[in-house]
Design an enzyme around this catalytic site. Structure first.
Site, PDB file in Angstrom:
ATOM      1  N   HIS A  56      39.141  37.718  43.888  1.00  0.00           N
ATOM      2  CA  HIS A  56      40.372  37.450  43.124  1.00  0.00           C
ATOM      3  C   HIS A  56      41.315  38.630  43.258  1.00  0.00           C
ATOM      4  O   HIS A  56      40.953  39.650  43.838  1.00  0.00           O
ATOM      5  CB  HIS A  56      40.061  37.103  41.668  1.00  0.00           C
ATOM      6  CG  HIS A  56      39.466  38.208  40.853  1.00  0.00           C
ATOM      7  ND1 HIS A  56      38.234  38.760  41.122  1.00  0.00           N
ATOM      8  CD2 HIS A  56      39.936  38.886  39.770  1.00  0.00           C
ATOM      9  CE1 HIS A  56      37.965  39.703  40.231  1.00  0.00           C
ATOM     10  NE2 HIS A  56      38.987  39.812  39.404  1.00  0.00           N
ATOM     11  N   HIS A 115      38.902  33.139  35.023  1.00  0.00           N
ATOM     12  CA  HIS A 115      39.248  34.565  34.880  1.00  0.00           C
ATOM     13  C   HIS A 115      40.636  34.783  35.483  1.00  0.00           C
ATOM     14  O   HIS A 115      41.503  35.391  34.868  1.00  0.00           O
ATOM     15  CB  HIS A 115      38.191  35.405  35.591  1.00  0.00           C
ATOM     16  CG  HIS A 115      38.476  36.886  35.606  1.00  0.00           C
ATOM     17  ND1 HIS A 115      38.446  37.663  34.471  1.00  0.00           N
ATOM     18  CD2 HIS A 115      38.800  37.724  36.626  1.00  0.00           C
ATOM     19  CE1 HIS A 115      38.742  38.920  34.801  1.00  0.00           C
ATOM     20  NE2 HIS A 115      38.960  38.977  36.095  1.00  0.00           N
ATOM     21  N   ASP A 132      34.421  38.509  38.977  1.00  0.00           N
ATOM     22  CA  ASP A 132      34.497  38.684  37.520  1.00  0.00           C
ATOM     23  C   ASP A 132      34.349  37.356  36.784  1.00  0.00           C
ATOM     24  O   ASP A 132      34.909  37.178  35.696  1.00  0.00           O
ATOM     25  CB  ASP A 132      35.835  39.324  37.130  1.00  0.00           C
ATOM     26  CG  ASP A 132      35.909  40.792  37.518  1.00  0.00           C
ATOM     27  OD1 ASP A 132      34.904  41.327  38.010  1.00  0.00           O
ATOM     28  OD2 ASP A 132      36.982  41.392  37.330  1.00  0.00           O
TER      29      ASP A 132
HETATM   30 ZN   LIG Z   1      39.154  40.699  37.412  1.00  0.00          ZN
END
Ligand SMILES: [Zn+2]
Length: 258
Positions: A56, A115, A132
């Site tokens: 990400h 997230h 994450d």
């Molecule tokens: Zn993150």
């Protein structure tokens, strides 16, 4: 003969891991938030960087990409299509496969938003790199998606085989266990895990990788159908939370305030 594939944790910042997949010649890195630890490792081990994989767009996961590219200009950079990562050269999404012939590895791309808007995971050879989204005994915060999206993403990951090795983006395990104990004080596996993981941390070792089986047994965010977890979520809200997605949302909110 080529050495078998190894996965090495390189520490970055305070508690990030740059997971480095390597054999005796080549390496691929997941989420290089900063370049120096990676460049030093590649140089000292005489490894050629053959891929950079981003889960990400957060800076502590991609901040080192430009500097790695400066040193390894032909290295492809994989990452989520639909997130602002200026250094991406191979945008990918759910259903795509990342092929790393130098390491004899194929990784499936899974969409796991929540997230961030287009967070992805890489899964193959019984390994999961989930950034994450799923943490040991916890999960990421909801920054760009909704709790329902993050819940659905975790349900997707929990359906992977029990012996899948789970490589998360941060060393958060002991803090997460503290929260998990508040949710499920009677979970014996959780107390056992705390003892084991505290011992690892005392020796300066990572508590990762985890496994899907271990997460199913101890991670409250994956246990939203367990009566003890449901009842704790209800108590936190002061009313019945409702369905598993609502129990998840209550836990996520509770953890934010914890
Ligand atoms: Zn993150």
């Amino acid at each position: 003969m080529a050495e078998a594939l190894q996965v090495v944790p390189l520490r970055a910042f305070k508690d990030n891991y740059v997971w480095t997949l390597r054999d005796d010649r080549a390496a691929a890195v997941v989420d290089p938030g900063e370049a120096p630890p990676v460049l030093e490792y590649l140089a000292s081990e005489r490894l050629r960087l053959v891929a950079i994989l981003a889960t990400h767009h957060h800076q502590d996961h991609v901040g080192g990409v430009a500097e790695l590219l400066a040193a390894h200009p032909s290295c492809p950079v994989y990452g989520p299509r639909g997130e602002p990562i200026a250094t991406l050269t191979r945008p990918v999404g759910g259903g795509d496969t990342v092929t790393l012939p130098e390491l004899g590895l194929e990784l499936a791309v899974l969409d796991i938003p929540g997230h961030t808007r287009a967070h992805i995971a890489y899964y193959g050879a019984k390994m999961l790199f989930c950034g994450d989204t799923l943490f040991a005994c916890g999960c990421g915060r909801v920054f760009e998606g909704t709790p329902a999206q993050l819940h659905a993403s975790l349900e997707k990951l929990v359906a992977l085989p029990d012996d899948t090795l789970v490589y998360c983006g941060h060393e958060y395990t002991l803090a997460n266990i503290g929260f998990a104990k508040a949710v499920e004080p009677g979970n014996a596996r959780l107390l056992e895990r705390e003892r084991d993981d505290a011992r690892l941390r005392e020796r300066g070792l990572p508590t990762l990788p985890s496994t899907i089986a271990r997460e199913k047994a101890t991670n409250p965010f994956l246990r939203v159908r367990e009566p003890a977890v449901v009842s704790s979520a209800d108590k936190y809200l002061g009313r019945r939370a409702g369905d598993p997605a609502a129990v998840f949302a209550a836990l996520r909110q509770w953890k934010n305030d914890f």
